[in-house]
Every structure is written in structure tokens, then in C-alpha cells.
Design a protein around this motif. Structure first.
Motif, PDB file in Angstrom:
ATOM      1  N   ASN A   8       0.815  -1.243  -0.073  1.00 19.83           N
ATOM      2  CA  ASN A   8      -0.113   0.056   0.070  1.00 19.83           C
ATOM      3  C   ASN A   8       1.054   1.197   0.070  1.00 19.83           C
ATOM      4  O   ASN A   8       1.256   1.738   1.173  1.00 19.83           O
ATOM      5  CB  ASN A   8      -0.816  -0.177   1.238  1.00 19.83           C
ATOM      6  CG  ASN A   8      -1.936   1.077   1.201  1.00 19.83           C
ATOM      7  OD1 ASN A   8      -1.780   1.915   0.677  1.00 19.83           O
ATOM      8  ND2 ASN A   8      -2.796   0.841   1.899  1.00 19.83           N
ATOM      9  N   LYS A   9       1.024   1.788  -1.041  1.00 20.86           N
ATOM     10  CA  LYS A   9       2.187   3.025  -1.381  1.00 20.86           C
ATOM     11  C   LYS A   9       1.358   4.179  -0.685  1.00 20.86           C
ATOM     12  O   LYS A   9       2.061   5.151  -0.422  1.00 20.86           O
ATOM     13  CB  LYS A   9       2.379   3.263  -2.918  1.00 20.86           C
ATOM     14  CG  LYS A   9       3.274   2.033  -3.208  1.00 20.86           C
ATOM     15  CD  LYS A   9       4.700   1.918  -2.583  1.00 20.86           C
ATOM     16  CE  LYS A   9       5.400   1.054  -3.296  1.00 20.86           C
ATOM     17  NZ  LYS A   9       6.746   1.079  -2.790  1.00 20.86           N
ATOM     18  N   SER A  10      -0.156   4.208  -0.890  1.00 21.53           N
ATOM     19  CA  SER A  10      -0.626   5.515  -0.422  1.00 21.53           C
ATOM     20  C   SER A  10      -0.428   5.668   1.349  1.00 21.53           C
ATOM     21  O   SER A  10      -0.489   6.890   1.706  1.00 21.53           O
ATOM     22  CB  SER A  10      -2.292   5.570  -0.680  1.00 21.53           C
ATOM     23  OG  SER A  10      -2.777   4.385  -0.101  1.00 21.53           O
ATOM     24  N   ASP A  11      -0.392   4.664   1.910  1.00 20.91           N
ATOM     25  CA  ASP A  11      -0.024   4.812   3.401  1.00 20.91           C
ATOM     26  C   ASP A  11       1.130   4.090   4.071  1.00 20.91           C
ATOM     27  O   ASP A  11       1.319   3.987   5.000  1.00 20.91           O
ATOM     28  CB  ASP A  11      -1.373   3.896   4.140  1.00 20.91           C
ATOM     29  CG  ASP A  11      -1.614   4.281   5.562  1.00 20.91           C
ATOM     30  OD1 ASP A  11      -1.138   5.450   5.873  1.00 20.91           O
ATOM     31  OD2 ASP A  11      -2.071   3.365   6.142  1.00 20.91           O
ATOM     32  N   ALA A  12       2.023   4.260   3.006  1.00 17.32           N
ATOM     33  CA  ALA A  12       3.405   3.649   3.256  1.00 17.32           C
ATOM     34  C   ALA A  12       4.258   4.580   3.992  1.00 17.32           C
ATOM     35  O   ALA A  12       4.319   5.967   3.863  1.00 17.32           O
ATOM     36  CB  ALA A  12       4.125   3.352   2.008  1.00 17.32           C
TER      37      ALA A  12
END
Length: 62
Positions: A8-12
Motif C-alpha cells: 500500500n504505497k498511499s499509506d506507506a
């Protein structure tokens, strides 16, 4: 319906591994991150190595 583990790159924070684990299991990402940090500090296995392996394998599987 089968589920697939994704980073999950958006919450990384680093690679998105903890966020991906929390999405997959439906848990809070903060608990996963605390668990990884606690495991790294107390030496349970090799959490840093496991984290990196999960990140590399999940990225290569795309």
C-alpha cells in the motif's frame, strides 16, 4: 474470491509492507508497525529481514 497481498504505497512509511498487511487482514496499520518495531527491538527472529523480503517479493510479483 481470493485475496491478493499488495503493498500500500498511499499509506506507506518505507515500502508499504505494514500498510499492505493491515489492508490484507483488516487490522489497524499502527498496530502492525508497533509489532514490527517491538519485534526488532526485542530480537524476535529477523523482522527487518522479513520486512525487506516481503517488500521485494511483493514488488516483484506485480
Amino acid at each position: 474470491m481470493s485475496r491478493q497481498f499488495l503493498l500500500n504505497k498511499s499509506d506507506a512509511k518505507i515500502m508499504g509492507v505494514c500498510a499492505g498487511i493491515s489492508d490484507y487482514f483488516g487490522w489497524d496499520v499502527t498496530l502492525i508497525r508497533i509489532g514490527f518495531v517491538a519485534a526488532a527491538l526485542f530480537g524476535f527472529g529477523s523482522p527487518v529481514l522479513i520486512y525487506l523480503l516481503i517488500g521485494v517479493i511483493a514488488k516483484a510479483a506485480r
